[in-house]
Design an enzyme around this catalytic site. Structure first.
Site, PDB file in Angstrom:
ATOM      1  N   HIS A  70       0.842  -1.204   0.000  1.00 37.80           N
ATOM      2  CA  HIS A  70       0.000   0.000   0.000  1.00 37.80           C
ATOM      3  C   HIS A  70       0.876   1.251   0.000  1.00 37.80           C
ATOM      4  O   HIS A  70       0.683   2.163  -0.825  1.00 37.80           O
ATOM      5  CB  HIS A  70      -0.918  -0.020   1.226  1.00 37.80           C
ATOM      6  CG  HIS A  70      -1.866   1.134   1.291  1.00 37.80           C
ATOM      7  ND1 HIS A  70      -3.206   1.006   0.993  1.00 37.80           N
ATOM      8  CD2 HIS A  70      -1.682   2.441   1.618  1.00 37.80           C
ATOM      9  CE1 HIS A  70      -3.796   2.178   1.138  1.00 37.80           C
ATOM     10  NE2 HIS A  70      -2.893   3.063   1.523  1.00 37.80           N
ATOM     11  N   GLU A  71       1.833   1.316   0.916  1.00 38.37           N
ATOM     12  CA  GLU A  71       2.672   2.502   1.036  1.00 38.37           C
ATOM     13  C   GLU A  71       3.608   2.659  -0.163  1.00 38.37           C
ATOM     14  O   GLU A  71       3.837   3.775  -0.639  1.00 38.37           O
ATOM     15  CB  GLU A  71       3.478   2.459   2.339  1.00 38.37           C
ATOM     16  CG  GLU A  71       2.642   2.428   3.607  1.00 38.37           C
ATOM     17  CD  GLU A  71       1.647   3.568   3.708  1.00 38.37           C
ATOM     18  OE1 GLU A  71       1.887   4.634   3.103  1.00 38.37           O
ATOM     19  OE2 GLU A  71       0.612   3.400   4.387  1.00 38.37           O
ATOM     20  N   ASP A 125      -7.165   7.986   2.474  1.00 40.82           N
ATOM     21  CA  ASP A 125      -6.736   8.358   1.123  1.00 40.82           C
ATOM     22  C   ASP A 125      -7.932   8.743   0.260  1.00 40.82           C
ATOM     23  O   ASP A 125      -7.877   9.726  -0.487  1.00 40.82           O
ATOM     24  CB  ASP A 125      -6.003   7.186   0.456  1.00 40.82           C
ATOM     25  CG  ASP A 125      -4.770   6.760   1.222  1.00 40.82           C
ATOM     26  OD1 ASP A 125      -4.132   7.619   1.850  1.00 40.82           O
ATOM     27  OD2 ASP A 125      -4.441   5.555   1.186  1.00 40.82           O
ATOM     28  N   HIS A 133       1.821   4.290  -3.041  1.00 38.80           N
ATOM     29  CA  HIS A 133       1.837   5.755  -2.960  1.00 38.80           C
ATOM     30  C   HIS A 133       3.179   6.304  -3.443  1.00 38.80           C
ATOM     31  O   HIS A 133       3.237   7.213  -4.269  1.00 38.80           O
ATOM     32  CB  HIS A 133       1.635   6.207  -1.511  1.00 38.80           C
ATOM     33  CG  HIS A 133       0.256   6.012  -0.975  1.00 38.80           C
ATOM     34  ND1 HIS A 133      -0.871   6.474  -1.630  1.00 38.80           N
ATOM     35  CD2 HIS A 133      -0.182   5.437   0.178  1.00 38.80           C
ATOM     36  CE1 HIS A 133      -1.944   6.174  -0.900  1.00 38.80           C
ATOM     37  NE2 HIS A 133      -1.549   5.537   0.188  1.00 38.80           N
TER      38      HIS A 133
END
Length: 224
Positions: A13-14, A90, A17
């Protein structure tokens, strides 16, 4: 303490980004990525620091922020073929930016320069209210949905095209738990160089095969 599967999910997930940030123009550089949970509830985060102080933002910069916000969810769906509740903040940020672009900043093709939102208590809580009919409000919602769908598709397409980089950085983050922006960029450039070298070798091999086939066809023709 995160389970092994949760840790993997948060890592992808990170990195989703961060990778969008590195690949998109008009994005602030990554300074740090971590999957160490914080007391305030965040399971991980990407720290970005602007290269210079800015007071105005362009439409391209705002769209980049939306795509970046949705990069985490896109990575989850791409890698695990499923999604989690981790993207709630988000989605909230992306929706807020899209709404402001359409109703306040005149960045919508459909509504043009029409101001559809006004400040309710500018000097107290900076809350805003829509200043239009219910029919127009419904159209605004449709515009927001369309903008977010377009941004999400772009995020997912970019991550799909750079899946190898996504996997390498995520694996490194799972092992280290926290990495610097410098480490992140070093891995990215290394994998990009390896991919470019591999593609070059494949192209050379394909060209060599074509040349050999052409020679064989020429020889066959001469024999006949």
């Amino acid at each position: 303490i995160l389970s092994k599967e949760e840790k993997k999910t948060v890592a992808y997930h990170e990195v989703g980004h961060a990778l969008i940030t590195a690949l998109k123009k008009h994005a602030e550089p990554v300074q740090k990525i971590t999957i160490v949970p914080r007391t305030m509830g965040s399971l991980g985060y990407v720290m970005q620091v602007p290269e210079e102080e800015k007071y105005l933002m362009t439409k391209d910069e705002l769209m980049t922020r939306i795509v970046t916000c949705l990069g985490g969810r896109a990575a989850e769906e791409l890698v695990f073929d499923s999604v989690t509740t981790g993207a709630s903040n988000d989605i909230e940020k992306a929706t807020s930016i899209a709404r402001s672009m359409i109703t306040r900043y005149g960045m919508s093709e459909k509504f043009g320069l029409t101001g559809l939102e006004r400040a309710a208590n500018q000097y107290l809580d900076n809350q805003t209210v829509l200043d239009c009919s219910e029919v127009t409000q419904a159209e605004v919602d449709k515009e927001i949905t369309a903008m977010l769908k377009k941004a999400y598709k772009e995020a997912k397409d970019m991550l799909t095209a750079n899946r190898s980089i996504l996997d390498h950085i995520a694996a490194f983050l799972i092992e280290k738990e926290t990495i610097t922006g410098k480490e992140f960029m070093e891995i990215l450039r290394k994998v990009q160089a390896e991919e470019a070298q591999k593609n070059s070798e494949i192209q050379t091999e394909e060209n060599s095969t074509k040349v050999n086939l052409s020679k064989e066809n020429t020889a066959d023709t001469a024999t006949e």
